[in-house]
Design a protein around this motif. Structure first.
Motif, PDB file in Angstrom:
ATOM      1  N   ALA A 100     -12.369  -8.521 -39.735  1.00  0.00           N
ATOM      2  CA  ALA A 100     -11.538  -7.877 -38.703  1.00  0.00           C
ATOM      3  C   ALA A 100     -11.297  -8.838 -37.542  1.00  0.00           C
TER       4      ALA A 100
ATOM      5  N   VAL B  82      -3.469  -4.290 -40.877  1.00  0.00           N
ATOM      6  CA  VAL B  82      -4.156  -3.182 -41.529  1.00  0.00           C
ATOM      7  C   VAL B  82      -4.607  -3.692 -42.897  1.00  0.00           C
ATOM      8  N   ASP B  86     -10.922  -0.797 -45.365  1.00  0.00           N
ATOM      9  CA  ASP B  86     -11.197  -0.611 -43.948  1.00  0.00           C
ATOM     10  C   ASP B  86     -12.336  -1.507 -43.505  1.00  0.00           C
ATOM     11  N   ASN B  87     -12.179  -2.140 -42.374  1.00  0.00           N
ATOM     12  CA  ASN B  87     -13.284  -2.893 -41.793  1.00  0.00           C
ATOM     13  C   ASN B  87     -13.476  -2.510 -40.337  1.00  0.00           C
ATOM     14  N   LEU B  88     -13.436  -1.194 -40.096  1.00  0.00           N
ATOM     15  CA  LEU B  88     -13.743  -0.690 -38.762  1.00  0.00           C
ATOM     16  C   LEU B  88     -15.181  -1.056 -38.437  1.00  0.00           C
ATOM     17  N   ASN B  97     -14.037   1.329 -30.900  1.00  0.00           N
ATOM     18  CA  ASN B  97     -13.456   0.418 -31.886  1.00  0.00           C
ATOM     19  C   ASN B  97     -12.173  -0.200 -31.339  1.00  0.00           C
ATOM     20  N   THR B 133     -17.496   6.222 -36.418  1.00  0.00           N
ATOM     21  CA  THR B 133     -16.460   5.922 -37.419  1.00  0.00           C
ATOM     22  C   THR B 133     -16.894   6.314 -38.827  1.00  0.00           C
ATOM     23  N   GLY B 138     -11.339   9.317 -45.203  1.00  0.00           N
ATOM     24  CA  GLY B 138     -10.584   8.118 -45.575  1.00  0.00           C
ATOM     25  C   GLY B 138      -9.250   8.038 -44.850  1.00  0.00           C
ATOM     26  N   LYS B 141      -9.770   7.150 -41.171  1.00  0.00           N
ATOM     27  CA  LYS B 141     -10.106   5.729 -41.011  1.00  0.00           C
ATOM     28  C   LYS B 141      -8.853   4.866 -41.092  1.00  0.00           C
ATOM     29  N   ARG B 142      -7.992   5.199 -42.059  1.00  0.00           N
ATOM     30  CA  ARG B 142      -6.734   4.451 -42.175  1.00  0.00           C
ATOM     31  C   ARG B 142      -5.919   4.563 -40.895  1.00  0.00           C
ATOM     32  N   THR B 145      -7.367   2.538 -38.266  1.00  0.00           N
ATOM     33  CA  THR B 145      -7.095   1.121 -38.518  1.00  0.00           C
ATOM     34  C   THR B 145      -5.673   0.779 -38.082  1.00  0.00           C
ATOM     35  N   ARG B 148      -5.677   0.635 -34.377  1.00  0.00           N
ATOM     36  CA  ARG B 148      -6.326  -0.605 -33.969  1.00  0.00           C
ATOM     37  C   ARG B 148      -5.356  -1.782 -34.085  1.00  0.00           C
TER      38      ARG B 148
END
Lengths: 260, 303
Positions: A100, B82, B86-88, B97, B133, B138, B141-142, B145, B148
């Protein structure tokens, strides 16, 4: 594939990585404080008074002073080593935090430099906690002991460097057993934390002088005990060399691993 | 207006394996540009090269008129990403986040905090702002993301299979958010293997396979260029007589398992034939990108 051995060029982004870690650490402040104060207190009270009852003085100082000044260095070592292995590996591989980060203006140089600084910061926290406990136990020789804090930061850098190399090549947490059993623990036991290295066979003494912990202790011990510090340049040079060499190797290997 | 991304002869080799075998394309400003391809086509590797996360073996790449890799930092400052998985940051809550990610762009804490409510509203996550998080679904989270990826007000947003693994409800929400982004003029670069997604969102797309671009165009152009306008899928029944009839009418036939696909210009006589045989189960539909995709990349499994 060949690794990219170009010199590290970290920028201000390293501080963003450092602040991220600090922010997580602050969330877990209570257990961190228990660990930082609790463990050294147990060592100092248990070993210091327990063994101290049999050992009057060691290297010309009360055993508690000898032990406390050694544990400050060894605790900085283990704190930085754990952070740069288990925690860094978690962020690099398990949580994919680096992935990230790499999608932002941060570079891998920034990220690893931030990690290195953070490991040293944690080492300083742990040294500060022990110094506080040692002060309460009345074993600190004077104000010059405060030099231990910047020194602990340097010791943290010194041990974080090689530990980051382990994270760069590890496939799982178990791999770190090798590093701790073959590297960190022998140093802890043999480098003069609990007894003077002069009692060891000459070959072992020479080997220990190649490793950094003995040099770290050669600085912390007189600073805590209130004695003159000798060969400062040599000891600092060894610590800096491990920090810089370890960091450069770790960065090259991590570049090879992640930037593919 | 110069293109947002200009890729010229991009190559990525891993030892003897070629992941990307010389692709060239440019992405106009404000466009939603799709990269379609089966697994292993080189889509993600291409995206990573644009970000500078994967060094290219050969070729040249400019983004916003800046050169990669020399201007990597400056390029990434203007991109939102994106990723496929996911790598939150699991060490932080939802709002944290966004704040922490902002700090990686050098955005100061006060500015970041001020942007968070708007981004959470955009992602329908306002009431989850203090959630951890790992408690999010799912789809949430997307969406987080995506929020973010917008923290730096990017000029280009890159999405790697943004709806893979989501249920239809979640997928439609994501599509509506992406359409909203597009309406604001943000350039989108999207990889997918969902044809419906590509047809809905993409102004232009390339179809990739085995590291190469097979064709480029709007969804309509690609359909017109590669397949007949109508498709009849016969899914059950004895198709021997129908097969002969369809061939006689000049249809192109493909057999896949139990199904017979019949591509042609005018389906009326075929439908008349099919209606006379009650045992034949069939579906008549206009040709779509999926037909183009299968035509160009074949029907073999990709693992």
């Amino acid at each position: 594939m060949a690794a990219d051995w170009s010199l590290p060029r970290p920028g201000r982004g390293a501080l963003a990585v450092w602040r991220r870690n600090l922010r997580v650490w602050r969330k877990l402040l209570a257990p961190a404080v228990v660990l930082n104060f609790g463990e050294p207190t147990l060592y100092l009270l248990g070993l210091g008074f327990g063994l101290g009852a049999f050992i009057d003085t060691m290297s010309g100082m009360p055993y508690l002073v000898f032990l406390a000044s050694g544990i400050i260095a060894s605790s900085a070592m283990t704190t930085a080593s754990f952070e740069a292995t288990y925690s860094v590996f978690t962020r690099m591989q398990v949580q994919r935090t680096y992935e990230a980060m790499l999608a932002t203006p941060l570079t891998l140089d920034d990220i690893l430099a931030g990690e290195l600084l953070w490991c040293a910061t944690k080492a300083t926290f742990s040294a500060a906690a022990i110094l506080a406990v040692a002060t309460l136990l009345g074993v600190v020789g004077g104000w010059q002991a405060l030099w231990v804090l910047p020194l602990a930061f340097l010791i943290g850098l010194c041990f974080a460097g090689p530990a980051l190399v382990m994270s760069a090549v590890s496939d799982n947490y178990d791999f770190f057993n090798y590093y701790f059993v073959l590297g960190v623990t022998p140093m802890l036991i043999l480098s003069g934390v609990f007894y003077p290295i002069e009692g060891l066979p000459e070959g072992a003494q020479a080997a220990i002088q190649v490793l950094p912990l003995a040099h770290a202790i050669a600085l912390t011990r007189p600073l805590v005990a209130g004695l003159p510090v000798n060969d400062v340049l040599l000891h600092v040079a060894v610590l800096v060399a491990y920090a810089a060499g370890g960091f450069h190797v770790a960065l090259a290997l991590t570049r090879r691993r992640l930037l593919v | 207006m110069p293109p947002i991304v200009r890729a010229d002869g991009l190559v990525k080799r891993y030892g003897g394996f070629t992941a990307v075998a010389g692709v060239s394309f440019d992405i106009p400003a404000g466009c939603c540009f799709g990269v379609l391809g089966p697994n292993g086509a080189g889509k993600t590797t291409t995206l990573r090269m644009i970000l500078g996360m994967t060094p290219m073996t050969a070729g040249s790449l400019s983004v916003f008129g800046l050169g990669m890799p020399a201007d990597g930092r400056a390029i990434r400052r203007r991109i939102g990403v994106v990723p496929q998985a996911d790598n939150l940051d699991p060490d932080f809550r939802v709002d944290e986040n966004l704040e922490v990610h902002a700090s990686y762009f050098g955005i100061d804490a006060a500015t970041a905090r001020a942007r968070v409510p708007e981004l959470l509203a955009f992602a329908n996550l306002t009431d989850r702002r203090h959630a951890k998080t790992d408690t999010l679904s799912g789809g949430m989270k997307r969406r987080l993301t995506i929020a973010r990826a917008l923290i730096n007000a990017p000029d280009l947003v890159m999405l790697d299979e943004p709806t893979t693994g989501l249920d239809p409800q979640a997928r439609h929400v994501i599509w509506s958010r992406l359409a909203a982004l597009k309406a604001r003029g943000t350039t989108l670069l999207l990889t997918t293997h969902y044809m419906e997604e590509a047809e809905r969102l993409c102004d232009e797309l390339v179809i990739m396979d085995q590291g190469r671009i097979l064709d480029r165009g709007t969804p309509r152009e690609l359909i017109r260029r590669h397949v007949e306008p109508e498709v009849i899928e016969v899914r059950a029944g004895d198709t021997a007589r129908f097969r002969a009839f369809a061939e006689h009418h000049g249809c192109r036939l493909e057999q896949q398992g139990m199904s017979l696909y019949c591509y042609g210009q005018d389906s009326a006589p075929l439908l008349g034939f099919l209606q006379q045989d009650a045992d034949l189960v069939y579906l008549h539909r206009p040709a779509g990108l999926e037909d183009v995709f299968l035509r160009l990349t074949g029907r073999e499994l990709r693992d």
